[in-house]
Design a protein around this motif. Structure first.
Motif, short mmCIF file in Angstrom:
data_model
loop_
_atom_site.label_atom_id
_atom_site.label_comp_id
_atom_site.label_asym_id
_atom_site.label_seq_id
_atom_site.Cartn_x
_atom_site.Cartn_y
_atom_site.Cartn_z
N PHE A 164 0.84 -1.19 0.00
CA PHE A 164 0.00 0.00 0.00
C PHE A 164 0.88 1.24 0.00
O PHE A 164 1.73 1.41 0.87
N TYR A 165 0.67 2.07 -1.01
CA TYR A 165 1.40 3.33 -1.13
C TYR A 165 0.49 4.44 -0.61
O TYR A 165 -0.43 4.88 -1.29
N LEU A 221 -2.97 0.51 -3.94
CA LEU A 221 -2.73 -0.79 -3.33
C LEU A 221 -2.43 -1.80 -4.43
O LEU A 221 -3.19 -1.91 -5.40
N LEU A 222 -1.33 -2.51 -4.29
CA LEU A 222 -0.98 -3.59 -5.21
C LEU A 222 -1.11 -4.91 -4.47
O LEU A 222 -0.52 -5.09 -3.39
N ILE A 223 -1.90 -5.83 -5.04
CA ILE A 223 -2.10 -7.15 -4.43
C ILE A 223 -1.54 -8.17 -5.42
O ILE A 223 -2.00 -8.25 -6.56
N LYS A 224 -0.58 -8.94 -4.98
CA LYS A 224 0.08 -9.92 -5.84
C LYS A 224 -0.44 -11.32 -5.52
O LYS A 224 -0.48 -11.72 -4.35
N PHE A 225 -0.83 -12.05 -6.58
CA PHE A 225 -1.35 -13.41 -6.46
C PHE A 225 -0.52 -14.35 -7.32
O PHE A 225 -0.16 -14.02 -8.45
N GLY A 226 -0.25 -15.53 -6.80
CA GLY A 226 0.34 -16.61 -7.58
C GLY A 226 -0.79 -17.47 -8.13
O GLY A 226 -1.73 -17.80 -7.40
N ILE A 227 -0.71 -17.79 -9.42
CA ILE A 227 -1.74 -18.62 -10.05
C ILE A 227 -1.08 -19.68 -10.92
O ILE A 227 0.12 -19.65 -11.13
N GLY A 228 -1.87 -20.59 -11.43
CA GLY A 228 -1.37 -21.61 -12.34
C GLY A 228 -0.71 -22.76 -11.61
O GLY A 228 -0.77 -22.88 -10.39
N VAL A 229 -0.06 -23.60 -12.40
CA VAL A 229 0.62 -24.77 -11.86
C VAL A 229 1.73 -24.30 -10.93
O VAL A 229 2.56 -23.47 -11.30
N ASP A 230 1.72 -24.79 -9.72
CA ASP A 230 2.71 -24.43 -8.70
C ASP A 230 2.74 -22.92 -8.42
O ASP A 230 3.74 -22.40 -7.93
N ASP A 231 1.66 -22.22 -8.77
CA ASP A 231 1.54 -20.77 -8.52
C ASP A 231 2.72 -19.99 -9.09
O ASP A 231 3.17 -19.01 -8.50
N THR A 232 3.23 -20.40 -10.25
CA THR A 232 4.39 -19.76 -10.84
C THR A 232 4.03 -18.54 -11.68
O THR A 232 4.90 -17.71 -11.95
N CYS A 240 -5.38 -1.37 -7.13
CA CYS A 240 -6.52 -0.58 -6.69
C CYS A 240 -6.05 0.87 -6.53
O CYS A 240 -5.11 1.12 -5.77
N GLY A 241 -6.69 1.78 -7.22
CA GLY A 241 -6.32 3.19 -7.13
C GLY A 241 -7.38 3.97 -6.37
O GLY A 241 -8.54 3.58 -6.30
N GLY A 242 -6.96 5.09 -5.81
CA GLY A 242 -7.90 5.92 -5.06
C GLY A 242 -8.48 5.21 -3.86
O GLY A 242 -9.67 5.34 -3.56
N VAL A 243 -7.64 4.44 -3.15
CA VAL A 243 -8.11 3.64 -2.02
C VAL A 243 -8.54 4.56 -0.87
O VAL A 243 -7.82 5.47 -0.47
N GLU A 244 -9.76 4.32 -0.40
CA GLU A 244 -10.32 5.07 0.73
C GLU A 244 -10.25 4.28 2.03
O GLU A 244 -10.11 4.84 3.10
N ARG A 245 -10.41 2.96 1.89
CA ARG A 245 -10.45 2.13 3.10
C ARG A 245 -10.09 0.70 2.74
O ARG A 245 -10.49 0.18 1.70
N ILE A 246 -9.34 0.07 3.65
CA ILE A 246 -8.97 -1.34 3.52
C ILE A 246 -9.31 -2.03 4.83
O ILE A 246 -8.94 -1.56 5.90
N SER A 247 -10.00 -3.17 4.72
CA SER A 247 -10.23 -4.02 5.88
C SER A 247 -9.57 -5.36 5.57
O SER A 247 -9.94 -6.03 4.61
N CYS A 248 -8.58 -5.71 6.38
CA CYS A 248 -7.80 -6.92 6.09
C CYS A 248 -7.58 -7.73 7.37
O CYS A 248 -6.47 -7.84 7.88
N PRO A 249 -8.66 -8.34 7.89
CA PRO A 249 -8.49 -9.16 9.09
C PRO A 249 -7.77 -10.47 8.77
O PRO A 249 -7.86 -10.97 7.65
N ARG A 250 -7.07 -10.97 9.73
CA ARG A 250 -6.42 -12.29 9.61
C ARG A 250 -6.72 -13.07 10.88
O ARG A 250 -5.86 -13.35 11.69
N LEU A 251 -8.00 -13.41 11.03
CA LEU A 251 -8.47 -14.12 12.22
C LEU A 251 -8.50 -15.63 12.04
O LEU A 251 -8.61 -16.37 13.01
#
Length: 98
Positions: free
Chosen positions: A17-18, A24-35, A42-53
């Motif tokens: 998050f800048y 906000l840049l969110i990086k995902f691994g996809i495909g075989v072995d997530d390679t 996401c531009g113009g971010v106003e709010r982020i909710s990121c729980p890790r419960l």
């Protein structure tokens, strides 16, 4: 990005998050072995909710994702296979990569 971006079973690798630009840049691994990589910007971010419960137990895989229009942009919701819901309220959503 499509109204229902297909990120099922992608691995959430990182959030960057800048604060100054509200980007906000969110990086995902996809495909075989997530390679292969997808980056959601996401531009113009106003709010982020990121729980890790971890109500369903630990997991870094995406269960589902959806993008809903709202008055000034979008609500991007990412449901993790851990049961956590990540919500991003932003002006733009761009998917880069696969």
């Amino acid at each position: 990005m499509n109204p229902r971006p297909d990120l099922h079973d992608a691995v959430l690798e990182s959030f960057t998050f800048y604060w100054e630009t509200g980007t906000l840049l969110i990086k995902f691994g996809i495909g075989v072995d997530d390679t292969d990589v997808v980056v959601v910007e996401c531009g113009g971010v106003e709010r982020i909710s990121c729980p890790r419960l971890l109500p369903w137990g630990p997991s870094d895989f995406v269960n589902s994702s959806k993008q809903e229009p709202r008055q000034n942009g979008y609500l991007l919701t990412i449901e993790m296979q851990s049961g956590d819901l990540i919500e991003i309220f932003c002006g733009t959503v761009i998917r880069k990569g696969q």
